[in-house]
Design a protein around this motif. Structure first.
Motif: not given
Length: 519
Positions: A114-122
């Motif tokens: 799961w990439p950083l671009a799709y985390v909470t508050d990217p």
């Protein structure tokens, strides 16, 4: 998707020309491991002398009859200085911007991928991602029927423009290490969503464990697809995908069935298939350890997971030949797996299997029972997950002072009349709860029916009672698919789920559904 059949793999293991080549991890921007011998390897003509130079060291080797060569630098000190690694034979290769620090592999299925671009508050996370000395090598997806020597990938520094493609869990892990240790951090991201543990286990680990290796042995004895068959299938599948896309764009009906894969073609489900294609090419790169987030695809068979996971860990350690390096993983978070949540415990069983694997030396698990999303297979809040893995590494691998790396860990339970008193492993961090009665506890009598219990903190213990269970014989904490955790320590870390019984799921419960599909 890149695939490799046995014939193609043999070509990859043999020099295709007189030119000296380097293993894939040795490319511009590489991070080398400090404090350990650093192997460097590749291919050349048989008998060719190879000389490698880096950081004032020069080492040489002669390529063997199979064209392979390997040298090793003596242990290096951490350095943020951008230097060149130069390898000379009949030609000269120069790898630029090489730094020395801490190297970790990040592997598993989609929650690791799961990439950083799709985390909470990217947007906030990406804007702050300016760490040129924190770098990721993303291993491209590649199953194989045999161990490969090469793989596609490149080192990329964490910047606002690039960090979105970093593994989110790995990013928060690596960032924490970088901020604490102040040395370059290298993360080798070899992960693939929807994959079971079986495909990541090494062939040798299967051969050493006949009890878990039956499917692997059967596969090894079966005919494998040829390189031509695989290439033909890939071309046909690509054409089919294009036709399907074109039909959708044209708003026309598309009923053509997908081409059938040839028998014996490796896939992301093949036992040892991803070890062969995505781990073997990394061996024997010097590294500090591994972080792992996987298990969702094995929740329907939790009883088999502990020996499989143990085989994976011991197999990787043998592959890399660097001793019992640290291996830290994420225990699965809470997930309400449909309407069966109240009567089945298959996610809880998988968590228990993960906990059993702590019997191996140099292991640890980050508890995440409090940061999942009960209805979502891929929770976006990856920051605490990566940071809790980093706490394990900082405390256990780097001996950082004052770091609490775990929440309360069950030690024992004692019956006291109508109650149970729960004891925990010694800790400098006191027990805490947000409510007067700690949620998550259950008691059962001889009928094996668990009921929600009242629980209160009493010093370093918890006392558990239940009005509906006058004669308790077993106690559980958060042993459900999606429980509500209520016990933490003063450091804010959750208690690990546990149970004192070994009872199977209730007979009236239906069989658990297969693991949820990955996106």
């Amino acid at each position: 998707m890149k695939r490799a059949a046995p014939f193609l793999a043999c070509l990859l293991l043999t020099p295709l020309s007189a030119k000296v080549t380097l293993a894939p991890l040795f490319c511009d921007g590489a991070v080398l491991q400090r404090g350990k011998p650093v192997p460097v390897w590749g291919t050349a003509d048989a008998g060719e002398k190879i000389t490698a130079t880096f950081a004032g060291q020069q080492v040489s080797a002669t390529a063997g009859p199979d064209g392979r060569w390997k040298v090793a630098f003596t242990p290096l000190t951490a350095s943020a200085e951008s230097r060149d690694l130069v390898v000379k034979g009949s030609n000269t290769l120069t790898v630029r911007d090489v730094v020395v620090g801490e190297v970790w592999i990040a592997s598993g299925q989609s929650n690791m991928e799961w990439p950083l671009a799709y985390v909470t508050d990217p947007k906030t996370e990406l804007a702050a991602a300016n760490y040129p000395l924190f770098r990721q090598f993303k291993v491209e997806r590649q199953p194989s029927a045999v161990p490969l020597a090469t793989v596609d990938g490149a080192w990329t520094a964490a910047t606002p423009a690039t960090a979105g493609k970093f593994t989110a869990v790995g990013y928060f892990f690596g960032r924490s290490l970088f901020q604490k240790l102040n040395v370059p951090i290298g993360l080798i991201n070899s992960s693939w969503g929807g994959t079971a543990v079986e495909t990541w286990i090494s062939p040798d680990a299967y051969r050493a464990n006949p009890a878990i290796g039956q499917a692997f042995v059967k596969q090894e004895k079966s005919p494998q697809a040829t390189a031509t068959q695989i290439a033909d299938y890939d071309a046909a599948h690509t054409a089919w995908e294009k036709a399907k896309t074109d039909a959708k764009a044209a708003k026309t009906t598309f009923t053509t069935p997908a081409p059938k894969a040839p028998a014996g073609m490796p896939s992301y489900r093949t036992p040892a298939g991803l070890n062969n294609g995505m781990i073997a090419p990394l061996v024997p790169y010097a590294l500090r350890g591994v972080i792992w987030y996987q298990g969702e695809s094995n929740t329907g068979h939790a009883d088999q997971y502990a020996p499989l996971f143990s085989a994976l860990i011991t197999g990787w350690r043998q592959q890399f030949g660097q001793g019992d390096f640290p291996f830290y993983w994420v225990q699965l978070p809470n997930l309400d797996h449909g309407g069966l949540n109240a009567t089945t415990w298959h996610w809880a069983d998988l968590r228990e299997a993960q906990t059993k694997t702590l019997a191996l030396p140099g292991t640890g698990q980050a508890i995440t029972i409090d940061v999942g999303e009960a209805k979502v297979l891929h929770p976006k809040n990856k920051k605490p997950v990566g940071e809790r893995l980093a706490l394990l590494a900082l405390a256990r691998t780097y001996a950082a002072k004052g770091v609490i790396d775990s929440g309360p860990l069950f030690a024992s339970a004692k019956r006291e009349g109508h109650a149970y008193r729960i004891f925990f492993e010694p800790s400098t961090s006191a027990l805490e709860s947000t409510e007067p009665s700690v949620t998550g506890f259950e008691l059962a009598g001889a009928d094996k029916i668990f009921l929600p219990a009242e629980a209160r903190i009493d010093g370093a213990t918890v006392v558990v009672t239940c009005a509906g269970v006058a004669e308790p014989v077993a106690v559980r904490y958060c042993y459900r698919n999606a429980p509500t955790p209520g016990l933490f320590n003063a450091a804010g870390l959750p208690a690990a789920p546990f149970r004192t019984d070994t009872w199977p799921a209730p007979k009236q419960a239906k069989a658990p559904p297969p693991a949820l599909p990955e996106s």
